[in-house]
Enzyme design. Structure first.
Site, PDB file in Angstrom:
ATOM      1  N   HIS A  78      -4.337   7.475   5.775  1.00  0.00           N
ATOM      2  CA  HIS A  78      -4.440   6.147   5.085  1.00  0.00           C
ATOM      3  C   HIS A  78      -5.559   5.578   5.378  1.00  0.00           C
ATOM      4  O   HIS A  78      -6.201   4.952   4.503  1.00  0.00           O
ATOM      5  CB  HIS A  78      -3.045   5.140   5.871  1.00  0.00           C
ATOM      6  CG  HIS A  78      -2.946   3.845   4.995  1.00  0.00           C
ATOM      7  ND1 HIS A  78      -2.648   3.796   3.713  1.00  0.00           N
ATOM      8  CD2 HIS A  78      -3.054   2.657   5.563  1.00  0.00           C
ATOM      9  CE1 HIS A  78      -2.865   2.369   3.305  1.00  0.00           C
ATOM     10  NE2 HIS A  78      -2.827   1.825   4.561  1.00  0.00           N
ATOM     11  N   CYS A  96       0.881  -1.227  -0.093  1.00  0.00           N
ATOM     12  CA  CYS A  96      -0.065  -0.053   0.091  1.00  0.00           C
ATOM     13  C   CYS A  96       0.671   1.362  -0.139  1.00  0.00           C
ATOM     14  O   CYS A  96       0.240   2.298  -0.181  1.00  0.00           O
ATOM     15  CB  CYS A  96      -1.035  -0.001   1.248  1.00  0.00           C
ATOM     16  SG  CYS A  96      -1.766  -1.630   1.520  1.00  0.00           S
ATOM     17  N   HIS A 143      -9.700   0.932  -1.337  1.00  0.00           N
ATOM     18  CA  HIS A 143      -8.393   0.826  -1.202  1.00  0.00           C
ATOM     19  C   HIS A 143      -7.799   0.301  -2.548  1.00  0.00           C
ATOM     20  O   HIS A 143      -7.667  -1.028  -2.775  1.00  0.00           O
ATOM     21  CB  HIS A 143      -8.027  -0.180  -0.024  1.00  0.00           C
ATOM     22  CG  HIS A 143      -6.623  -0.065   0.449  1.00  0.00           C
ATOM     23  ND1 HIS A 143      -5.718   0.739  -0.233  1.00  0.00           N
ATOM     24  CD2 HIS A 143      -5.843  -0.331   1.582  1.00  0.00           C
ATOM     25  CE1 HIS A 143      -4.531   0.743   0.559  1.00  0.00           C
ATOM     26  NE2 HIS A 143      -4.712   0.016   1.394  1.00  0.00           N
TER      27      HIS A 143
END
Length: 393
Positions: free
Chosen positions: A281, A156, A315
């Site tokens: 995040h 990520c 995401h």
């Protein structure tokens, strides 16, 4: 200064910047849709790109994938600016650094499914389609450039680290301009992997909420042209760290996250109190949100505006750092003089175990242009990256 001269963006909110900016900053309209395309028999909210994508038939077989289609679609949005940079600096002085975590894995999934029925892999498949380096190879080939071309694949944090690497290439004198960002596409492998960790929510993700129970997955691409040529937005700071704590869980103490944020602020030459907005995040998992909330509250206090934009897009994994950097870039442009901020979509149920943060509500405005924005990307394996963007007027 390292300027973000142009920006390309595709995600679940749309296939071009104006639509995405409107849905993000004006309408607060998420882009998730329920589908079992990546989890047959188990419908889940996914952030899928519905835009028409360019053909890849002209490419060598090894470069044909949906992931590279998204990369080509993004490149087309900034192609004039990139071509101008190549003409100005020379092909050998322009590089490519992008992030991805899936590359062409979906092509392998389709090929193996076909093999179950026919006993052979299809003619249109090459195992190299899933190589992590494919997006950089594609972009360098399309642009006919000779500068460094490579991929970050650190889950990520991949594309946030790619932007930092692009900045280093320019600062070291190896490049005069870099095409940088990230691209990632949905596939069954990704959904199954996160599902096996019991990290996927069956409803829209709910970051910071007492009721949060996991992520939604998405896909997208964001590319920037970075150079020393002045523009409205600059990458002013970046910080990177590694927790060394656990393969998939963040360090609950948030030491690595704090280190990345402090280093980004130090490099930008600003104080925590200077930051106007933080793009969290914000995955909506129990552990990530707890760690990040405490780290942000400890460093910035309770007043700085924060939001997670993952309920808009899902995401996007290896592309998340670049997609969320693009959201900051959009909010810092001249056409947003009131400082509209990306809102935080959630149920409003504050978790009493977390510090109360100043979450951005739909319609929130600073009342002036957004001057400083910080974006966090915290990955599996404790790979942390923070970016600081500054408006240069």
């Amino acid at each position: 200064m390292l300027y973000m001269n142009d920006c390309a963006l595709l995600c679940a909110l749309g296939g071009e910047r104006d639509t995405i900016a409107r849905r993000l900053l004006d309408d607060a309209e998420g882009g998730l849709a329920v589908s079992d395309a990546c989890s047959p028999g188990r419908p889940l909210p996914l952030g899928r790109v519905d835009a028409a994508l360019p053909a890849v038939d002209h490419l060598p077989l090894v470069l044909r994938s949906r992931n590279n289609q998204l990369a080509l679609a993004a490149l087309a949005q900034i192609r004039p600016a990139v071509d101008a940079a190549i003409a100005r600096y020379g092909a050998h002085r322009v590089g490519v650094v992008v992030g991805t975590s899936t590359s062409g894995v979906a092509a392998t999934e389709a090929a193996l499914a076909a093999r179950l029925h026919t006993g052979a892999l299809p003619d249109g498949f090459h195992y190299g389609q899933q190589e992590m380096g494919a997006p950089a190879a594609l972009l360098a080939r399309e642009l006919a450039i000779g500068g460094p071309a490579y991929v970050h694949s650190s889950a990520c944090s991949s594309s946030a680290k790619a932007l930092a690497s692009a900045a280093r290439l320019i600062r070291m004198g190896l490049c005069d301009a870099v095409v940088t960002g990230g691209v990632d596409t949905l596939c069954g492998f990704t959904v199954a992997g996160f599902s096996s960790l019991e990290s996927v929510s069956a409803a829209r993700c709910n970051p910071l909420s007492a009721a949060r129970n996991g992520i939604n997955l998405g896909e997208g691409a964001a590319l920037f042209l970075m150079s020393r040529e002045p523009a409205a937005v600059a990458l002013c700071g970046w910080g990177e760290s590694s927790d060394g704590y656990h393969m998939s869980a963040p360090d609950p103490a948030g030491g690595g996250a704090r280190l990345a944020m402090r280093e980004a602020l130090r490099r930008a030459g600003i104080e925590p109190s200077d930051v106007d907005y933080i793009n969290l995040h914000g995955t909506a998992t129990v552990q990530n949100d707890a760690m990040e909330s405490h780290a942000v509250a400890d460093l910035f206090g309770p007043d700085v505006a924060v939001s997670s934009t993952k309920p808009f897009t899902g995401h996007t994994l290896g592309a998340a750092g670049a997609v969320e950097a693009a959201f900051c870039w959009l909010a810092m442009q001249d056409d947003n003089p009131a400082g509209k901020l990306p809102p935080h979509l959630w149920d409003g149920a504050q978790d009493p175990a977390l510090p109360a943060l100043n979450v951005v509500r739909p319609g929130t405005r600073l009342g002036r242009p957004l001057r400083w924005a910080l974006s966090n990307s915290f990955a599996f394996g404790g790979s942390n990256a923070t970016l600081v963007f500054g408006r240069t007027d």
